[in-house]
Design a protein around this motif. Sequence first.
Motif, PDB file in Angstrom:
ATOM      1  N   TYR A   1       0.735  -1.228  -0.043  1.00 16.85           N
ATOM      2  CA  TYR A   1      -0.091   0.081  -0.034  1.00 16.85           C
ATOM      3  C   TYR A   1       0.812   1.326   0.093  1.00 16.85           C
ATOM      4  O   TYR A   1       1.651   1.303   0.691  1.00 16.85           O
ATOM      5  N   ALA A   2       0.547   2.066  -0.636  1.00 13.94           N
ATOM      6  CA  ALA A   2       1.198   3.707  -0.829  1.00 13.94           C
ATOM      7  C   ALA A   2       0.128   4.339   0.152  1.00 13.94           C
ATOM      8  O   ALA A   2      -0.915   4.849  -0.093  1.00 13.94           O
ATOM      9  N   ALA A   3       0.900   4.777   1.484  1.00 11.27           N
ATOM     10  CA  ALA A   3       0.096   5.430   2.282  1.00 11.27           C
ATOM     11  C   ALA A   3       0.583   7.013   2.212  1.00 11.27           C
ATOM     12  O   ALA A   3       1.739   7.574   1.938  1.00 11.27           O
ATOM     13  N   THR A   4      -0.419   7.961   2.270  1.00  9.28           N
ATOM     14  CA  THR A   4      -0.193   9.359   2.322  1.00  9.28           C
ATOM     15  C   THR A   4      -0.859   9.930   3.720  1.00  9.28           C
ATOM     16  O   THR A   4      -2.126   9.601   3.790  1.00  9.28           O
ATOM     17  N   GLU A   5      -0.061  10.664   4.235  1.00  5.15           N
ATOM     18  CA  GLU A   5      -0.644  11.381   5.221  1.00  5.15           C
ATOM     19  C   GLU A   5      -1.776  12.319   5.244  1.00  5.15           C
ATOM     20  O   GLU A   5      -1.531  13.256   4.400  1.00  5.15           O
TER      21      GLU A   5
END
Length: 109
Positions: A90-94
Amino acid sequence: MKRILTIALMLVTLTVCMSAKEPSQATAVFTVMPKMSCQNCENKIKSNLRFEKGVKSIETSLTGQTVTVKYNPKKTNVEAIQKGFAKIGYAATEVTECDDSQNTPAEKK
């Protein structure tokens, strides 16, 4: 005797003040790609991310497409948590701020 009690009280007060200044827990909210589409996606994130150092708790929301992570900032940071997401695909973005102006009905404006 009064001096000893005064010194002890000052040390206790100093210890309490110093510990209050250092946050023992921080919270970060992430959006992930690919999007979570089912309970299995949530379970995959929760069961794998909990092994990252410093992570205290994980809450997922399918409807909001967010993952809320509570962590110890002394042991980890947002970048390390994002690397943990990458390990499981997964690519997580805050999410840094919430823009409620788009979700507010016209009559409330």
